[in-house]
Scaffold this motif. Structure first.
Motif, PDB file in Angstrom:
ATOM      1  N   ILE A 236       0.757  -1.231   0.041  1.00 43.20           N
ATOM      2  CA  ILE A 236      -0.329   0.129   0.355  1.00 43.20           C
ATOM      3  C   ILE A 236       0.656   1.321   0.102  1.00 43.20           C
ATOM      4  N   ASN A 237       0.372   2.031  -0.685  1.00 40.09           N
ATOM      5  CA  ASN A 237       1.515   3.009  -1.199  1.00 40.09           C
ATOM      6  C   ASN A 237       0.861   4.142   0.089  1.00 40.09           C
ATOM      7  N   PRO A 238       2.209   4.564   0.253  1.00 38.73           N
ATOM      8  CA  PRO A 238       1.846   6.203   1.615  1.00 38.73           C
ATOM      9  C   PRO A 238       0.695   7.207   0.841  1.00 38.73           C
ATOM     10  N   SER A 239      -0.001   8.132   2.047  1.00 43.67           N
ATOM     11  CA  SER A 239      -0.342   8.841   1.711  1.00 43.67           C
ATOM     12  C   SER A 239      -0.203   9.738   0.840  1.00 43.67           C
ATOM     13  N   THR A 240       1.576  10.174   1.537  1.00 47.32           N
ATOM     14  CA  THR A 240       2.284  11.509   1.620  1.00 47.32           C
ATOM     15  C   THR A 240       3.620  11.397  -0.130  1.00 47.32           C
ATOM     16  N   LYS A 241       3.272  12.047  -1.239  1.00 42.54           N
ATOM     17  CA  LYS A 241       4.204  11.635  -2.823  1.00 42.54           C
ATOM     18  C   LYS A 241       4.398  12.999  -2.815  1.00 42.54           C
ATOM     19  N   PRO A 242       6.213  12.826  -2.801  1.00 44.75           N
ATOM     20  CA  PRO A 242       6.844  13.444  -3.036  1.00 44.75           C
ATOM     21  C   PRO A 242       7.055  14.260  -4.131  1.00 44.75           C
ATOM     22  N   GLY A 243       6.954  15.887  -3.786  1.00 41.28           N
ATOM     23  CA  GLY A 243       6.561  16.676  -5.418  1.00 41.28           C
ATOM     24  C   GLY A 243       5.093  17.379  -5.578  1.00 41.28           C
ATOM     25  N   TYR A 244       4.466  16.519  -4.146  1.00 37.01           N
ATOM     26  CA  TYR A 244       3.396  16.543  -4.139  1.00 37.01           C
ATOM     27  C   TYR A 244       2.277  17.183  -3.659  1.00 37.01           C
ATOM     28  N   THR A 245       1.123  18.096  -3.709  1.00 41.96           N
ATOM     29  CA  THR A 245       0.166  17.794  -2.032  1.00 41.96           C
ATOM     30  C   THR A 245      -0.957  17.523  -2.256  1.00 41.96           C
ATOM     31  N   LEU A 246      -1.552  16.491  -1.153  1.00 45.98           N
ATOM     32  CA  LEU A 246      -2.753  15.849  -0.831  1.00 45.98           C
ATOM     33  C   LEU A 246      -3.551  17.175  -1.075  1.00 45.98           C
ATOM     34  N   THR A 247      -4.459  16.589  -1.947  1.00 50.64           N
ATOM     35  CA  THR A 247      -5.831  17.682  -2.537  1.00 50.64           C
ATOM     36  C   THR A 247      -7.179  17.407  -2.352  1.00 50.64           C
ATOM     37  N   ARG A 474      -6.929   8.802  -4.013  1.00 52.66           N
ATOM     38  CA  ARG A 474      -6.171  10.035  -3.495  1.00 52.66           C
ATOM     39  C   ARG A 474      -6.162  10.706  -4.668  1.00 52.66           C
ATOM     40  N   ALA A 475      -6.335  12.460  -4.120  1.00 47.19           N
ATOM     41  CA  ALA A 475      -5.951  13.048  -5.283  1.00 47.19           C
ATOM     42  C   ALA A 475      -4.750  13.947  -4.583  1.00 47.19           C
ATOM     43  N   TYR A 476      -3.739  14.544  -5.939  1.00 44.48           N
ATOM     44  CA  TYR A 476      -2.711  15.504  -5.050  1.00 44.48           C
ATOM     45  C   TYR A 476      -2.809  16.510  -6.543  1.00 44.48           C
ATOM     46  N   SER A 477      -1.640  17.637  -6.491  1.00 47.22           N
ATOM     47  CA  SER A 477      -1.537  18.857  -7.473  1.00 47.22           C
ATOM     48  C   SER A 477       0.089  18.689  -6.655  1.00 47.22           C
ATOM     49  N   LYS A 478       0.470  19.236  -7.932  1.00 50.23           N
ATOM     50  CA  LYS A 478       2.018  18.821  -8.224  1.00 50.23           C
ATOM     51  C   LYS A 478       2.341  20.341  -7.524  1.00 50.23           C
ATOM     52  N   ASN A 479       4.075  19.761  -6.682  1.00 49.22           N
ATOM     53  CA  ASN A 479       4.049  21.419  -6.402  1.00 49.22           C
ATOM     54  C   ASN A 479       4.990  22.301  -7.056  1.00 49.22           C
TER      55      ASN A 479
END
Length: 480
Positions: A236-247, A474-479
């Protein structure tokens, strides 16, 4: 190529697949099945233990021993496994396992890499005894220049995609591979041409000669490859993703659907009443469980993060417009277990949010898995629609045959940028297409159940309820 790969995966998965037991159906099956708990989440295969590394709290493999399977481990996660901070002194690492040990939490600080046993961390430079605060455990494959695992061996090939240039960097020259070792938990696809083209062979275990592979002999012809986690083996992937912000995220950890994030209807603007479009589902066991019940008049069950009467280029009855979640560009990931069998189709896709004056009809199908393709090899069906004239034209379609997706959870993701759409399966990039969509899109999860050319003819032997399970979204926006 896809047919050849499909047949290889069929033979492999037919050997290891366990029989699915049919459930008895009664006259009140609908009520009984709606309340029935879904199967427990499967995070690793049931066919024996996965390879992993064993840490010891004392030198020479003494003290407390803890086995860690493939995955990433923060300080807190190590403690939960029984490894206190700064207490590792020796390690056993079987062939096919790579361990990266970090001095600080969250995979940061000084690091040490192991692909074999180490009896005493005090002998390492930099000094490593009682220094571990986090670590990563990876499985890897090894290619060999000669048959019988002879000649030069490649550097470890962990999960990822490797072009010829990237293979060269790993010590693999063009048309060089003649034997391969693949640990349980990985699948390796070898391609005869660069950039994942040409004939292909799939390996799920060691092969000393690479001469007996159904329909292909790829020995001495390898120019690119993909290494993927076998279904059910993906961590299971961690909820944090380098270079991105969880939206936006939904782990479906409660007992009811969060209606601030999802509408419990499937395109209700197409139906005469809300009841016709209402999803049949439960939220339990840490998953959203979309269901089709026996004798139900519903042919689909789905939830959406956006609603509009014009949704998906089709007008309909007036319904309240809802934009619970929509986003333009970013990274969108879900962990899903799909429904098997002809006549069913599990889908995770995105659709225009109807923000503008024109019909925003583009859709991106991150996974569309029709049962018409059989029980052992399923395709991912990726599409990117654009508005053409009065309707929708296919801008790009890609079908890739994958291992059985129904026996375990798998991770599907879309990376959407102003220029490209990148599609991922179990964290491996499978396909890239130019982006043709410049407006916000919402998210849809849906399960279909009907006889059709695309879904296949309904199989009466498959028990109800039909279920598609979503572990998380999970959705993320790129920093910047």
């Amino acid at each position: 190529m896809r047919n050849q790969l499909y047949m290889v995966l069929v033979l492999f998965l037919m050997i290891v697949s366990s029989c699915k037991k049919a459930e008895q159906q009664s006259s009140n099956a609908d009520a009984e099945n709606l309340s029935k708990s879904p199967p427990a989440k499967q995070t690793q295969s049931t066919f024996g233990p996965l390879p992993g590394a064993t840490f010891y709290s004392a030198a020479s493999y003494g003290g407390t021993a803890v086995l860690l399977n493939a995955g990433t481990y923060t300080k807190a996660q190590l403690a939960a496994k029984g490894i206190a901070d700064n207490t590792a002194s020796s390690i056993k690492v079987p062939f096919g396992v790579k361990v990266t040990m970090y001095q600080d939490d969250n995979l940061t600080g000084t690091s040490w890499t192991f692909t074999s046993d180490e009896t005493n961390f005090t002998t390492l430079t930099p000094y490593a005894n009682d220094q571990m605060s986090s670590c990563k455990v990876e499985l890897y494959a090894t290619c060999y220049q000669n048959t019988n695992y002879g000649g030069t061996a490649s550097q470890p090939l962990t999960v990822g995609s490797y072009t010829l240039a990237q293979l060269n960097a790993k010590g693999i020259l063009n048309d060089w591979v003649n034997s391969i070792k693949v640990p349980r938990g990985l699948i390796v696809i070898l391609f005869a041409d660069d950039n994942f083209q040409g004939k292909a062979c799939t390996f799920s275990g060691n092969d000393a000669t690479m001469s007996y592979v159904p329909y292909n002999d790829i020995a001495g012809l390898v120019s690119s490859c993909k290494v993927i986690a076998a279904p059910g083996e993906i961590a299971i992937n961690p909820s944090t993703k380098p270079g991105y912000t969880l939206t936006m995220a939904d782990e479906f950890s409660g007992t009811s659907l969060d209606t601030t994030k999802w509408s419990p209807y499937y395109f209700r603007g197409r139906t005469s009443t809300d009841a016709e479009a209402a999803a049949v589902y439960t939220v339990s066991g840490g998953s959203l469980n979309l269901k089709i019940l026996q004798n139900s008049t519903h042919s689909n069950s789905g939830i959406q993060s956006v609603e509009d009467y014009q949704m998906h280029f089709l007008g309909g009855r007036a319904i309240p417009r809802k934009i619970l979640f929509a986003q333009k560009y970013g990274y969108f990931e879900a962990r899903i277990k799909t429904q098997h069998g002809s006549g069913s189709c599990s889908s995770y896709w995105m659709i225009g949010a109807q923000d503008g004056g024109t019909i925003e009809s583009a859709e991106a199908d991150i996974i569309e898995q029709p049962g018409s393709y059989g029980d052992y090899g399923y395709p991912t069906h990726y599409t990117d629609h654009t508005l053409g004239g009065g309707g929708v034209t296919e801008a790009a379609v890609y079908n890739y045959t994958l291992p059985n997706l129904t026996d375990s959870y798998n991770v599907y993701a879309l990376e959407w940028t102003p220029t490209v759409m990148n599609y991922y399966f179990n964290n491996v990039l499978y396909w890239t297409t130019p982006n043709r969509t410049d407006y916000r899109m919402g998210v849809v999860f849906s399960l279909y159940n009907a006889s059709s050319g695309f879904f296949g003819t309904l199989d009466p032997s498959i028990p109800y309820p039909k279920v598609m399970q979503v572990d998380y979204f999970r959705a993320y926006s790129k920093n910047p």
